[in-house]
Enzyme design. Structure first.
Site, PDB file in Angstrom:
ATOM      1  N   SER A   1       8.207   4.196   4.360  1.00 27.21           N
ATOM      2  CA  SER A   1       7.155   4.154   3.612  1.00 27.21           C
ATOM      3  C   SER A   1       6.632   5.402   3.634  1.00 27.21           C
ATOM      4  O   SER A   1       5.949   5.688   4.647  1.00 27.21           O
ATOM      5  CB  SER A   1       6.306   2.511   3.789  1.00 27.21           C
ATOM      6  OG  SER A   1       6.760   1.996   2.829  1.00 27.21           O
TER       7      SER A   1
ATOM      8  N   HIS B   1      -0.570   1.867   1.163  1.00 24.98           N
ATOM      9  CA  HIS B   1      -0.292   0.440   1.839  1.00 24.98           C
ATOM     10  C   HIS B   1       0.243   1.075   3.851  1.00 24.98           C
ATOM     11  O   HIS B   1      -0.240   0.209   4.547  1.00 24.98           O
ATOM     12  CB  HIS B   1       0.696  -0.753   2.033  1.00 24.98           C
ATOM     13  CG  HIS B   1       1.968   0.752   2.228  1.00 24.98           C
ATOM     14  ND1 HIS B   1       3.027   0.257   1.163  1.00 24.98           N
ATOM     15  CD2 HIS B   1       2.566  -0.134   3.258  1.00 24.98           C
ATOM     16  CE1 HIS B   1       3.704   0.477   1.686  1.00 24.98           C
ATOM     17  NE2 HIS B   1       4.612   0.815   3.017  1.00 24.98           N
TER      18      HIS B   1
ATOM     19  N   ASP C   1       0.702   3.810  -5.246  1.00 27.26           N
ATOM     20  CA  ASP C   1       0.809   3.579  -3.534  1.00 27.26           C
ATOM     21  C   ASP C   1       0.634   4.854  -2.894  1.00 27.26           C
ATOM     22  O   ASP C   1       0.718   4.818  -2.180  1.00 27.26           O
ATOM     23  CB  ASP C   1       2.079   2.744  -3.200  1.00 27.26           C
ATOM     24  CG  ASP C   1       1.307   1.910  -2.192  1.00 27.26           C
ATOM     25  OD1 ASP C   1       1.154   1.703  -0.865  1.00 27.26           O
ATOM     26  OD2 ASP C   1       2.717   0.575  -1.866  1.00 27.26           O
TER      27      ASP C   1
END
Ligand code: ARG
Ligand code: GLU
Length: 716
Positions: free
Chosen positions: A651, A84, A221
């Site tokens: 992240s 992402h 991810d």
């Protein structure tokens, strides 16, 4: 000043961290926490985490793009971050013919790695306390405005010294603890960062927005990039002559696996937290801010989803926009639930009452009441601000009109207008590629209707009221804007821009366009009636908070109230540590801390977009063709959760074990714990990480990109 600094030095030592695992610590001060880390299992030293004398783990961590973290995993500049985080780059290279979002992308050699204009990564060279220098010339009798000016002037001088060093060095000066302390962060920024690989979204975004913020999770991810440098290993703009960057340090990858109870630490760039705010600030978020923003986004998402499900092209066009809107939308819902469940407003009120009693007659007398009053004053303006950003600023067409208008420059002295064609071209290219008129128009109607309903008459923008009266409904108003605006018609606009007689005439004409007018009128309203008030109140709040922050530290220390003090996140490098642990989200339910490929198969469903996995994965599972990547139970591990305190920006952060090796990649938090930006509950708050063995498994078995594995150093 000396006295203040002494308080900060003492705070982190004296105010015992009662709630284990809470905290985002400054790496340069990690020696203050290292004993605690070691007691919890860490086997390295403070100098291994952060050092300005030798290569340390910080040299393997980067700020990736504008708000993610990445880490180096080979001696040749190979970088790992989330899917992402690389999403907009993957989308940028995708089309219906080459759909890398859908099918994944793997460069099979260096020449296939794809450049990404606008993407950069930054290494932290060093950080230092510059409080004394930043406040040089400040005296306590100054107004807050004067103080801001002093801080800016001194900071600018420091930053200039840093930029003058050249070689891609840039600095930022950041306020910590509401400006009680200032730190300089010196970064080296690299601008040639190429896409190396990404799994298909059915792996990298498996579970999509259905599973986002949720445990148990099975999202792969991750995506991979490579940093390029000039021949001397220095930053350079993209060039074919650039070579892979040689890092001072890169992570070795542990394939040993993880167990509940294992020590973990996260090294990354958390974006924003508000751990020390007053109860009124929390109440606003819980009762007004979050609920209204959630509602506005629900309306937008329903519209996007409807059109995206009807066309593959629109699905691609709005994939990144949809994900961005949906992400905060879902987080806010968890946050409200968490604050309510924790009774944060009441707990804070009780703390404030005790503080207030203690403060009577002293330096911090009245600060609680002051903040309370300022919040009351701020509320309607904050509400209008939230609406402005979630309605007006969500209209793509008018944002685009503004960005085209920004290509016209008006000379302040002579009034002469010039037009930067390249800037306009870039705006046109990125806008039309991903714009679908029916979505934007329906959003306009829905959002303006809500604006009408919820913003009190005396706060409404005059232009808005007039237009609603003129057109009698948001639908008719939308018809007028979207059918008349030249910005809604690419070929017309291109023709116009190419044929304009003079920049001044062109600009004058476009200023009358309804989309330009919409943006301009609202922005005038916001800039003249809302923003001046919010910024004046916020300036007073900032001042009061600076005292309250210091007061909280003195109070907790002298009254022996156990409370952890660490500066709120501000997208600077931090360390969070804890251990791998399950949790109990609700009565009679316990979640184990790790997930496996078995769970992917349980969710697999070709009928449901978010759960439709690649056939390749089904085949591998059927044959149990896991190679060396199975764990002790015979399955491939996928994700795990831990008690590390993280937030947005973390992240892609490396998840590191007791020996300093990479075991995973942080990418999310559990929904029940998303209030940790405001209040941390060690029983519930968990960060979600991708197990690095799943990354290796996908590269090996699904991508057949063994050449990448060969670059890495795997350790048992
Ligand atoms: N929740 C994670 C984060 O805050 C993952 C976001 C990915 N986006 C999405 N809409 N699934 O960034
Ligand atoms: N997904 C988030 C990010 O992009 C991390 C999750 C969180 O907010 O903790 O940074």
């Amino acid at each position: 000043m000396k006295k203040i600094l002494a308080i900060f030095a003492l705070a982190s030592i004296m105010c015992i961290n009662a709630k284990a695992d809470e905290g985002m610590w400054l790496p340069s001060l990690i020696s203050q926490r290292i004993t605690d880390m070691q007691e919890k299992g860490f086997r390295l030293d403070a100098e291994d985490i952060y050092s300005i004398n030798q290569a340390s783990l910080k040299d393997a961590v980067v700020l990736f793009g504008r708000g993610c973290t990445g880490e180096l995993i080979s001696s040749e500049g190979l970088l790992l971050t989330n899917h992402h985080c690389g999403y907009s780059q993957i989308q940028y290279h995708s089309s219906v013919e080459h759909d890398y979002l859908k099918d994944g992308f793997w460069a099979m050699n260096r020449s296939e790695e794809l450049p990404n204009p606008g993407l950069s990564v930054s290494f932290l060279e060093r950080m230092e306390d510059v409080t004394d220098r930043v406040l040089e010339g400040y005296t306590p009798d100054m107004t807050e405005e004067q103080r801001v000016a002093v801080v800016k002037k001194n900071s600018d001088a420091i930053l200039e010294e840093v930029s003058a060093l050249g070689n891609g060095l840039r600095g930022t000066v950041e306020a910590l603890y509401y400006g009680n302390q200032y730190f300089l962060f010196v970064y080296r920024q690299y601008d040639d960062v190429r896409l190396v690989g990404a799994p298909p979204s059915s792996i990298g975004k498996f579970g999509g927005d259905t599973d986002n913020w949720v445990w148990p999770r099975h999202t792969g991810d991750f995506s991979m990039f490579r940093i390029y440098a000039d021949k001397n290993n220095n930053p350079a703009p993209y060039s074919q002559d650039n070579v892979p960057y040689k890092p001072k340090k890169f992570f070795h990858i542990s394939t040993k696996g993880v167990q509940e109870g294992d020590f973990t630490f996260i090294y990354g760039f958390p974006g924003r937290t508000q751990e020390y705010i007053h109860s009124e600030g929390v109440r606003y978020i819980e009762e007004l801010g979050d609920p209204h923003k959630i509602n506005l986004r629900t309306l937008r998402l329903d519209i996007m989803n409807k059109y995206q499900s009807q066309s593959q092209k629109v699905r691609i066009q709005y994939s990144s926009k949809n994900a961005t809107v949906a992400n905060a939308w879902k987080k806010w819902q968890g946050e409200v639930k968490g604050i309510k469940k924790m009774k944060t407003v009441q707990t804070k009120q009780a703390f404030e009452a005790a503080f207030d009693k203690w403060a009577a007659g002293g330096e911090f007398d009245g600060v609680i009441a002051k903040i309370d009053a300022l919040y009351k004053e701020l509320e309607p303006y904050q509400f209008a601000t939230d609406y402005y950003s979630e309605t007006v600023r969500a209209i793509e067409l008018s944002n685009f009109a503004s960005s085209v208008m920004a290509a016209y420059k008006v000379d302040k002295a002579t009034g002469e207008v010039t037009f930067e064609a390249a800037k306009a071209d870039a705006a046109l290219e990125s806008f039309y590629k991903d714009w679908y008129l029916p979505i934007d128009k329906e959003c306009f109607v829905a959002l303006m209707t809500e604006f009408d309903k919820n913003i009190p008459a005396d706060f409404k923008c005059d232009y808005f009221t007039k237009q609603m009266k003129k057109y009698s409904s948001a639908e008719k108003w939308a018809d007028a804007i979207f059918s008349k605006s030249i910005f809604a018609d690419q070929s017309k606009l291109e023709k116009f821009l190419a044929g304009q007689k003079s920049a001044a005439k062109g600009r004058a004409k476009l200023l009358q366009d309804p989309a330009t007018e919409f943006a301009a009128e609202f922005s005038r309203w916001y800039a003249s009636q809302i923003q001046p008030v919010t910024s004046a109140i916020n300036q007073d709040l900032q001042l009061a908070y600076r005292d309250y922050m210091r007061g909280q530290m003195v109070y907790c220390r002298t009254q022996r109230v156990p409370k952890a003090f660490y500066p709120d996140a501000n997208l600077t490098l931090r360390v969070a540590y804890g251990h791998i642990k399950g949790y109990q989200p609700s009565d009679a339910t316990y979640y184990l801390p790790s997930s496996t490929i078995k769970g992917i198969m349980e969710k697999d469903n070709p009928e449901i977009f978010d759960y439709n996995i690649p056939q390749r994965l089904r085949d591998i599972y059927a044959q149990k063709d896991y190679g060396r990547w199975a764990d002790a139970t015979g399955e491939v591990p996928v994700c795990f959760i831990a008690t590390n305190h993280t937030t947005g920006g973390n992240s892609g952060s490396p998840v590191i074990n007791a020996d300093g090796d990479l075991i995973g990649l942080n990418f999310d938090r559990v929904w029940e714990g998303t209030m940790s930006d405001i209040v941390f509950d060690p029983e519930i708050c968990r960060n979600i990480s991708l197990d690095v063995r799943y990354v290796l498994f996908i590269i090996d078995k699904v991508a057949d990109a063994d050449h990448l594995l060969e670059e890495m150093v795997l350790v048992e």
